[in-house]
Design a protein around this motif. Structure first.
Motif, short mmCIF file in Angstrom:
data_model
loop_
_atom_site.label_atom_id
_atom_site.label_comp_id
_atom_site.label_asym_id
_atom_site.label_seq_id
_atom_site.Cartn_x
_atom_site.Cartn_y
_atom_site.Cartn_z
N GLY A 108 28.72 77.75 -22.50
CA GLY A 108 30.06 77.18 -22.49
C GLY A 108 30.64 76.86 -23.86
N ALA A 109 30.02 77.36 -24.91
CA ALA A 109 30.49 77.05 -26.27
C ALA A 109 31.90 77.58 -26.53
N TYR A 110 32.18 78.81 -26.11
CA TYR A 110 33.51 79.37 -26.35
C TYR A 110 34.56 78.68 -25.48
N ARG A 111 34.21 78.37 -24.26
CA ARG A 111 35.13 77.66 -23.38
C ARG A 111 35.57 76.35 -24.04
N LYS A 112 34.61 75.58 -24.54
CA LYS A 112 34.92 74.32 -25.22
C LYS A 112 35.75 74.56 -26.47
N LYS A 113 35.32 75.53 -27.25
CA LYS A 113 35.97 75.80 -28.54
C LYS A 113 37.44 76.16 -28.38
N PHE A 114 37.77 76.90 -27.33
CA PHE A 114 39.12 77.42 -27.18
C PHE A 114 39.94 76.73 -26.10
N ALA A 115 39.44 75.66 -25.53
CA ALA A 115 40.13 74.99 -24.42
C ALA A 115 41.53 74.52 -24.81
N THR A 116 41.66 73.88 -25.95
CA THR A 116 42.96 73.35 -26.37
C THR A 116 43.97 74.47 -26.60
N GLU A 117 43.54 75.52 -27.28
CA GLU A 117 44.44 76.65 -27.54
C GLU A 117 44.82 77.34 -26.24
N ALA A 118 43.90 77.49 -25.34
CA ALA A 118 44.19 78.11 -24.06
C ALA A 118 45.24 77.30 -23.31
N GLU A 119 45.07 76.00 -23.31
CA GLU A 119 46.03 75.12 -22.63
C GLU A 119 47.43 75.26 -23.22
N LYS A 120 47.52 75.33 -24.54
CA LYS A 120 48.82 75.52 -25.21
C LYS A 120 49.50 76.80 -24.75
N ARG A 121 48.70 77.79 -24.42
CA ARG A 121 49.23 79.09 -24.01
C ARG A 121 49.40 79.20 -22.50
N GLY A 122 49.20 78.10 -21.81
CA GLY A 122 49.39 78.10 -20.36
C GLY A 122 48.24 78.72 -19.59
N ILE A 123 47.08 78.79 -20.22
CA ILE A 123 45.91 79.37 -19.57
C ILE A 123 45.04 78.23 -19.08
N LYS A 124 44.84 78.18 -17.78
CA LYS A 124 44.04 77.12 -17.18
C LYS A 124 42.62 77.62 -16.99
N LEU A 125 41.72 77.06 -17.75
CA LEU A 125 40.32 77.48 -17.69
C LEU A 125 39.55 76.80 -16.55
N SER A 126 40.07 75.75 -16.01
CA SER A 126 39.34 75.04 -14.95
C SER A 126 39.80 75.45 -13.59
#
Length: 126
Positions: A108-126
């Motif tokens: 889960g290292a990449y998920r954690k690392k990019f969570a904030t950026e993904a959220e800014k782009r409207g990508i919901k990882l959860s």
């Protein structure tokens, strides 16, 4: 763009990657995503459950390095393609996304690392 899933286009399909030839810039991602046959070929390759085409094999080999470098050598078109693939997989193929995530981001290292950026782009990882 840093999205854990520069991994998927990176991780799933086609356009990204460090050092990937510019020929990947012209791949029609919409066509791949709308064709179950094409999508499945790339997915099966990346998931280690099917044979790889030469393009799929190259993508699969580049993926770990692309993730580790935050897609540092990807051009803007490749990054946009990655984002499109990631959104598609999370919205339409979440089980496939989970399979690839277990292979390419098992801790889960990449998920954690990019969570904030993904959220800014409207990508919901959860």
């Amino acid at each position: 763009m840093k999205t854990f899933l520069e991994f998927l286009c990176i991780s799933c399909l086609l356009t990204l990657a460090m050092g990937v030839p510019a020929r990947y810039d012209n791949i029609n991602i919409d066509e791949v995503l709308s064709s179950q046959r094409l999508y499945r070929k790339y997915f099966d390759c990346l998931a280690n459950i099917g044979k790889c085409t030469p393009d799929g094999k190259e993508l699969k080999e580049l993926l770990p390095e692309v993730l580790a470098s935050d897609c540092g050598k990807c051009n803007e078109r490749q990054k946009q393609g990655a984002e499109k693939v990631i959104k598609f997989m999370l919205e339409k193929k979440p089980d496939d996304f989970s399979v690839l995530e277990k292979i390419y981001d098992p801790d889960g290292a990449y998920r954690k690392k990019f969570a904030t950026e993904a959220e800014k782009r409207g990508i919901k990882l959860s």
